[in-house]
Write a protein that holds these residues in place. Sequence first.
Motif, mmCIF file in Angstrom:
data_model
loop_
_atom_site.group_PDB
_atom_site.id
_atom_site.type_symbol
_atom_site.label_atom_id
_atom_site.label_comp_id
_atom_site.label_asym_id
_atom_site.label_seq_id
_atom_site.Cartn_x
_atom_site.Cartn_y
_atom_site.Cartn_z
ATOM 1 N N ARG A 274 53.913 -40.911 89.560
ATOM 2 C CA ARG A 274 53.322 -39.577 89.542
ATOM 3 C C ARG A 274 54.227 -38.558 88.850
ATOM 4 O O ARG A 274 53.767 -37.535 88.383
ATOM 5 C CB ARG A 274 52.994 -39.124 90.969
ATOM 6 C CG ARG A 274 51.493 -39.172 91.222
ATOM 7 C CD ARG A 274 51.164 -38.934 92.660
ATOM 8 N NE ARG A 274 51.302 -40.182 93.403
ATOM 9 C CZ ARG A 274 51.794 -40.260 94.629
ATOM 10 N NH1 ARG A 274 52.196 -39.181 95.251
ATOM 11 N NH2 ARG A 274 51.885 -41.419 95.236
ATOM 12 N N ALA B 40 54.615 -37.747 84.227
ATOM 13 C CA ALA B 40 53.895 -36.892 83.301
ATOM 14 C C ALA B 40 54.761 -35.678 83.015
ATOM 15 O O ALA B 40 55.720 -35.399 83.732
ATOM 16 C CB ALA B 40 52.568 -36.471 83.908
ATOM 17 N N ALA B 41 54.394 -34.972 81.975
ATOM 18 C CA ALA B 41 55.223 -33.878 81.496
ATOM 19 C C ALA B 41 55.470 -32.837 82.563
ATOM 20 O O ALA B 41 56.582 -32.344 82.728
ATOM 21 C CB ALA B 41 54.540 -33.225 80.314
ATOM 22 N N GLY B 42 54.461 -32.492 83.323
ATOM 23 C CA GLY B 42 54.462 -31.348 84.234
ATOM 24 C C GLY B 42 55.811 -30.850 84.675
ATOM 25 O O GLY B 42 56.273 -29.794 84.235
ATOM 26 N N PRO B 43 56.485 -31.611 85.552
ATOM 27 C CA PRO B 43 57.690 -31.061 86.160
ATOM 28 C C PRO B 43 58.943 -31.164 85.292
ATOM 29 O O PRO B 43 59.979 -30.637 85.683
ATOM 30 C CB PRO B 43 57.842 -31.919 87.417
ATOM 31 C CG PRO B 43 57.138 -33.189 87.111
ATOM 32 C CD PRO B 43 56.080 -32.877 86.127
ATOM 33 N N VAL C 297 53.620 -35.936 75.630
ATOM 34 C CA VAL C 297 53.869 -35.387 76.943
ATOM 35 C C VAL C 297 55.131 -34.549 76.957
ATOM 36 O O VAL C 297 55.084 -33.331 76.928
ATOM 37 C CB VAL C 297 53.900 -36.526 77.981
ATOM 38 C CG1 VAL C 297 54.050 -35.944 79.342
ATOM 39 C CG2 VAL C 297 52.599 -37.304 77.908
ATOM 40 N N ARG D 279 49.358 -29.428 100.513
ATOM 41 C CA ARG D 279 50.042 -29.119 99.287
ATOM 42 C C ARG D 279 50.170 -30.355 98.424
ATOM 43 O O ARG D 279 50.563 -31.408 98.895
ATOM 44 C CB ARG D 279 51.423 -28.613 99.656
ATOM 45 C CG ARG D 279 52.012 -27.793 98.592
ATOM 46 C CD ARG D 279 53.223 -27.120 99.123
ATOM 47 N NE ARG D 279 53.972 -26.625 97.992
ATOM 48 C CZ ARG D 279 55.181 -26.147 98.107
ATOM 49 N NH1 ARG D 279 55.764 -26.085 99.275
ATOM 50 N NH2 ARG D 279 55.802 -25.700 97.047
ATOM 51 N N THR E 171 53.097 -30.372 91.845
ATOM 52 C CA THR E 171 52.707 -30.020 90.483
ATOM 53 C C THR E 171 52.320 -31.234 89.652
ATOM 54 O O THR E 171 51.897 -31.100 88.522
ATOM 55 C CB THR E 171 53.870 -29.327 89.764
ATOM 56 O OG1 THR E 171 54.978 -30.218 89.790
ATOM 57 C CG2 THR E 171 54.251 -28.037 90.453
ATOM 58 N N ALA E 172 52.492 -32.428 90.224
ATOM 59 C CA ALA E 172 52.239 -33.627 89.417
ATOM 60 C C ALA E 172 50.767 -34.000 89.456
ATOM 61 O O ALA E 172 50.107 -33.848 90.468
ATOM 62 C CB ALA E 172 53.084 -34.782 89.942
ATOM 63 N N PRO E 173 50.238 -34.517 88.353
ATOM 64 C CA PRO E 173 48.823 -34.904 88.313
ATOM 65 C C PRO E 173 48.534 -36.040 89.291
ATOM 66 O O PRO E 173 49.404 -36.838 89.598
ATOM 67 C CB PRO E 173 48.633 -35.410 86.885
ATOM 68 C CG PRO E 173 49.819 -34.979 86.130
ATOM 69 C CD PRO E 173 50.928 -34.786 87.094
ATOM 70 N N LEU F 297 47.038 -39.281 89.544
ATOM 71 C CA LEU F 297 46.617 -40.313 88.590
ATOM 72 C C LEU F 297 45.368 -41.060 89.045
ATOM 73 O O LEU F 297 44.546 -41.461 88.234
ATOM 74 C CB LEU F 297 47.747 -41.319 88.361
ATOM 75 C CG LEU F 297 49.031 -40.745 87.768
ATOM 76 C CD1 LEU F 297 50.029 -41.866 87.516
ATOM 77 C CD2 LEU F 297 48.750 -40.017 86.472
ATOM 78 N N GLN G 10 50.254 -25.282 87.422
ATOM 79 C CA GLN G 10 51.116 -26.237 86.709
ATOM 80 C C GLN G 10 50.500 -27.626 86.744
ATOM 81 O O GLN G 10 50.527 -28.367 85.763
ATOM 82 C CB GLN G 10 52.497 -26.302 87.375
ATOM 83 C CG GLN G 10 53.423 -25.194 86.965
ATOM 84 C CD GLN G 10 54.758 -25.342 87.667
ATOM 85 O OE1 GLN G 10 55.299 -26.432 87.755
ATOM 86 N NE2 GLN G 10 55.261 -24.245 88.186
ATOM 87 N N SER H 252 49.427 -29.772 83.580
ATOM 88 C CA SER H 252 49.998 -31.084 83.258
ATOM 89 C C SER H 252 48.924 -32.163 83.299
ATOM 90 O O SER H 252 48.984 -33.132 82.544
ATOM 91 C CB SER H 252 51.182 -31.427 84.161
ATOM 92 O OG SER H 252 50.841 -31.295 85.501
ATOM 93 N N LEU I 234 48.018 -34.570 80.245
ATOM 94 C CA LEU I 234 47.996 -36.010 80.449
ATOM 95 C C LEU I 234 46.675 -36.591 79.958
ATOM 96 O O LEU I 234 46.631 -37.647 79.316
ATOM 97 C CB LEU I 234 48.181 -36.305 81.938
ATOM 98 C CG LEU I 234 48.306 -37.760 82.322
ATOM 99 C CD1 LEU I 234 49.566 -38.342 81.710
ATOM 100 C CD2 LEU I 234 48.381 -37.906 83.843
#
Lengths: 460, 545
Positions: free
Chosen positions: A28, A31-34, A101, B97, B100-102, B104, B516, B520, B524
Amino acid sequence: MDIAGVRWTTEQVLALAPDDASRRAGARLSAAGPWSDAGSSGEGAVWGLCKGSGKKPYQTVIDTKGPAYKCSCPSRKFPCKHALGLLLLWAAEGTAAVRTVVDVGDGPAPDWAEEWLRGRRKRSEEQEERAKAEAEGTAGHADPEAARRRAERRAARITGGAQELEQRLTDLLRGGLAAAEQSGYGLWEETAARMVDAQAPGLAARVRELGSIPGSGAGWPVRLLEESALLHLLDQGWLGIERLPAPLATTVRTRVGLPSPADGPPVKDHWLVLAQYDTSDGKITTRRIWLYGRESGHTALVLGFGAAGRSPQPALPVGLVIEAELTPHAGAGQLRADLGEEVGVPEATGTAPPGGTTTAAVEAYGSALREDPWLESWPVTLTDVIPVPDGGDGDGWQLADADGESALPIAPAALGRPGLWKLVALSGGGPVTVFGECGHRGFTPLAVWSAGSSETVQLT
Amino acid sequence: MTGTTSWEELVTSALLGTDRRTPPADVMAPGQDAPVALLDAAALHTLRRRAGLLPARAAARPEPAPEDDRRELPEPARRRLAQLLADRSAPAGTGGRRGTAPDLTELLPQWLTAANDHGYRAPAAALPALLDAARGRNDLRPHALAFAGPRGLWLARFNPDWKFALRGASGGAVLPGVQDSEAVRQLWEQGLFAERVALLAAVRAQDANAARALLATSWSTERAEDRLMFLDSLRAGLSDLDEPFLEEALSDRSRNVRATAAELLSALPNSALAARMAARAATCVSLDRTGGPTGPTVIVEAPHECDADMQRDGVSPTPPSGRGERSWWLGQLVEASPLSIWPERLGGRTPEDIVTLPVLDDWTDELHAAWCRAAVRQRDARWARALLGPPAVSPVAGPGASSLAERAKLLGTLPVAERASWVAEFIAAHGLSEAFQLLGVCAVPWSGPLGRAVVDALDIARDGGSYPWSFSGVMGLAERCLDPAEASHLEILTATPDEAEGASPGAGGYWSEAFQRLVSTLRLRAAMMSELTGDPERPERPDIT
């Protein structure tokens, strides 16, 4: 050859995860996000800042040679999810077809990463110097006389343990195995504890195994007799060790649980990482890594150990080729070797090692037993075999020669693993090349190559 | 010590104990303890057996998996799939919560759909994980199985856990060509139920008449639940040519088959059934031309009985508890009548005018609801539009449909672009709290105006000081449905704003986190899609300002 080496694949990175939870958490974070300020160096270092729940992002840096990890997060998992996520990100970019990414491009490392990397380089130089110094005989800090006395004391205790165990085994045979079913596990556990006291961990482990056999289903008396007899053979080997030829004596020492020195002539080679898998006894996790030397043709086993909750070291990317020096352990028919300090950046995807038929595989195991009668299995590569349901009424499978009527049954323990289905899927009913461990319980597949592909697919 | 002693004799001595059964004489060396002699002999036997192992005899080899001539996945897409599948067992949507990560797991269906659209073949090594994923998630099954292809089905035969794949197989790979009439007939007569359903659909897609003829050959001998499923497959490509067959099915032994036949016939405005229903409905609804104080009014006179003819035409006589018989019958009559009869019946008015006419005696809701169902059944966009009313009008004040579920169904009959702009205007006027269901019927990725409306509404909600998890449903949809190209416009929303007066404590930080994740996830998705096209071009990378 690209100086940055081959980037690892997703599967290879995921194989480094200490457990399923961190595997998912890492995926998880891939990906680029963090991520920000991510980068990699030509020498195999990868770094990045990962935004967590706090104000300050975590600093993650990985030296893929080794590999070694450092992260400022508080996780006790090793490597942590941030290191895994960053490696996945880096792996995904390796294909270079898309860089969408985060650009983990090459460049100089930021100070916080460089500091650690410099420390690692320095340590490895120091180690090299120390090794050199030892080789020149200048590091004789140990007292050889004291060491000899310690070894003698330990040998005496093991002898005591072996005699006690012999007594225990003859009692068992005198009273009959049928009684062993009633006496239960506790009795064996107690004997195992006595062997630990006698500083013979190898004997202790075998005794524990014995204790589990009466509950292991149909045919247990036969298995109990076999294992009792082999344990008796080991006891006798230890008690008469001075009459054994030197290599066999070393093997007996190793089997009893004395560390055998890694003192064979080092072998420098390009090693294909065939398989890596962990087993755990609840306290200690043991990692086994099988390597195949491209030039030497040697197969070697590297062991790693980790306490509960920590991933054992080292970790090598399955399917890639690394340049490294291995030092073999002494002992007859031993494949165990230690990995040298300097492991090169993984270079290329390795094609399957040369192999043979199922008949050749059981023969190889048979002749290896001559050197080491306590051997459970032997590493072999089977060329052109087809996974086949064994036709019985159970869920059994076998690997059958594509041309011919011979087959090896898949070991019962491997039947319940997801790797079996990967193997079947990859073959699709056609011939594949399989690496695994061939023993008296059957064949345990560990890696597979499909026809016309150099990709090593892990089955562990 | 010699080797003549059989292993069985040793085992017997060992089982009973050497005190009770002395080991065979030939294993005993002079002066040796019996247990030790037994152990020595057993060790020798064990090693001899292990060292002399022979391979087993090969069992019958399985048929090789059928060829799959679809294209191989590009390498980056293959890695992405491994990653998506590795994440599949993660707990999804547990609320709270999300960081911030997608997520998947939520992207796997989209990835599979796209991979199938591109005509890719699943990598063999991914098949077990793919089948496991499909086993756990019904929504994933059709796409996962299509992607797994013939080798996936081949593999599923060997593992009882994957039986579902064989049962629900669309069987695309095993169906004979529809031109091969002999093979078609044979499969129709001998195939598994799922294969027959798939076959019927395939034949019908090519030639509706041939499909009906095929169905007729065995119709009278099929089981009732099978007849129902076969009948249901006529829904695709329904036409006036199907009328005679359906009309006959109105006399079927099974009530469910009769009801389905009636429903299908009523979706054919030219059918005799539609005409019969129209005649019945027309007697119930009329216009009071004299006009009351408010002008013309609709008068409703619900049926007084549900006779045998009505029942034969699919009207169910018994209402669910809590509903009156007469209104129940009325609803069914109006729902099954062609909408085209109403303008003439109600003074030459257009649908738009009709839905604004006052209705006497509180029949409004009943009548409008029936018209809504008719519009959906007959896929009549004009009526759907009229019943939906303008999007800006409050759902309570508007005509026709007031429930969101009804509105969502009506929207489904409108052209894709119109659907999106209607929902966009609705959101602009009413915010997000009621938009979830409506968004669900919009095409993915969302059109520009729709996407902007959603993002604006989220922005407003944030400024309003609420917490993002009140909008987690819409946020999750946005992650999956917004056009990835919007990512760059959203960048600005990821900053943590200063805490406003009266805002919920810490909300700003949570919103920033939610945006965020949205950004992201969109990035993705863009990456996923470009990996699948194998497009070496770098997609546009937004400037970070």
